[in-house]
Scaffold this active site. Structure first.
Site, PDB file in Angstrom:
ATOM      1  N   HIS A 228      36.417  44.102  45.794  1.00  0.00           N
ATOM      2  CA  HIS A 228      35.514  42.949  45.623  1.00  0.00           C
ATOM      3  C   HIS A 228      36.015  41.770  46.439  1.00  0.00           C
ATOM      4  CE1 HIS A 228      38.747  42.414  42.657  1.00  0.00           C
ATOM      5  NE2 HIS A 228      38.602  41.122  42.900  1.00  0.00           N
TER       6      HIS A 228
ATOM      7  N   ASP B   5      36.200  30.646  41.242  1.00  0.00           N
ATOM      8  CA  ASP B   5      35.660  31.977  41.617  1.00  0.00           C
ATOM      9  C   ASP B   5      34.206  32.243  41.225  1.00  0.00           C
ATOM     10  OD1 ASP B   5      38.336  32.080  42.230  1.00  0.00           O
ATOM     11  OD2 ASP B   5      38.733  33.988  41.264  1.00  0.00           O
TER      12      ASP B   5
ATOM     13  N   LYS C  76      42.469  32.453  47.626  1.00  0.00           N
ATOM     14  CA  LYS C  76      43.594  33.134  46.976  1.00  0.00           C
ATOM     15  C   LYS C  76      43.349  34.639  46.998  1.00  0.00           C
ATOM     16  CE  LYS C  76      41.532  32.764  42.444  1.00  0.00           C
ATOM     17  NZ  LYS C  76      41.340  34.203  42.238  1.00  0.00           N
TER      18      LYS C  76
ATOM     19  N   CYS D  32      41.152  34.883  36.006  1.00  0.00           N
ATOM     20  CA  CYS D  32      41.503  33.764  36.885  1.00  0.00           C
ATOM     21  C   CYS D  32      41.477  32.415  36.177  1.00  0.00           C
ATOM     22  CB  CYS D  32      40.620  33.784  38.120  1.00  0.00           C
ATOM     23  SG  CYS D  32      41.030  35.225  39.138  1.00  0.00           S
TER      24      CYS D  32
END
Ligand code: VGL
Length: 193
Positions: free
Chosen positions: A72, A11, A97, A141
């Protein structure tokens, strides 16, 4: 690095970096060490994967729907794009994801590649046993991904100078690293690769 190793970059997207919708303090400081790690994996002929948060506008993950976070990483937006200074190899396997509006999608193991394959099956088909993880955010995450990887039987290493956390509560990132270490995740810096 052993032969059956892979790097998973979690991410590193504009919305998690300064100026983004859910900025991680100093989030973009991970880019330089991640680029160094990527170079080492590429030089060793080892696979690089990158996960991305890939939400739809309506999601229980978002505050306006009862979740915890500002909107976001909406699919296809600039905020969801990888940080422009991130140097990912052309054949990086991208895992999307957070596409299920009912789920937070913190773990990259909830994600799928463009061809629909899960992260788990991709890693299996690549013969990966040692998973190295870097990226954002340490306390969400990265934490969920590392714990799930460890539970699935992989040997997991987090690159501590190549992760950064949200720290909603001060100390969350430190506690997340401790939790990972207690679960058996190895913690090293990029120069130890
Ligand atoms: C993340 C908070 C909310 C992350 C995603 O990528 O760690 N954190 N959504």
């Amino acid at each position: 690095m052993e032969k059956k190793s892979a790097l998973l970059v979690v991410d590193v997207q504009n919305d998690f970096c300064p100026g983004g919708a859910l900025q991680v303090p100093d989030g973009d400081r991970v880019v330089e060490p991640i680029n160094r790690a990527v170079q080492r994996f590429v030089a060793a002929g080892l696979p690089v994967l990158a996960s991305r948060d890939w939400h739809l506008p309506v999601s229980r993950h978002f505050r306006n729907m009862g979740g915890s976070w500002p909107v976001h990483c909406l699919q296809g937006t600039e905020g969801a794009a990888f940080h422009p200074a991130l140097r990912l190899p052309g054949d990086t396997l991208v895992i999307s994801k957070g596409t299920d509006p009912e789920m937070d999608g913190y773990s990259a193991f909830e994600g799928v590649a463009d061809d629909g394959r899960s992260l788990k099956s991709l890693l299996e088909s690549l013969g990966v046993q040692y998973l190295f993880i870097a990226g954002l955010a340490t306390d969400y995450c990265v934490l969920f991904t590392a714990l799930e990887a460890q539970r699935s039987g992989l040997t997991v290493t987090v690159l501590t100078d190549a992760v950064a956390g949200v720290d909603v509560l001060p100390g969350d990132s430190v506690r997340a690293l401790e939790e990972m270490a207690s679960a058996g995740v190895r913690l090293i810096v990029v120069d130890e690769l």
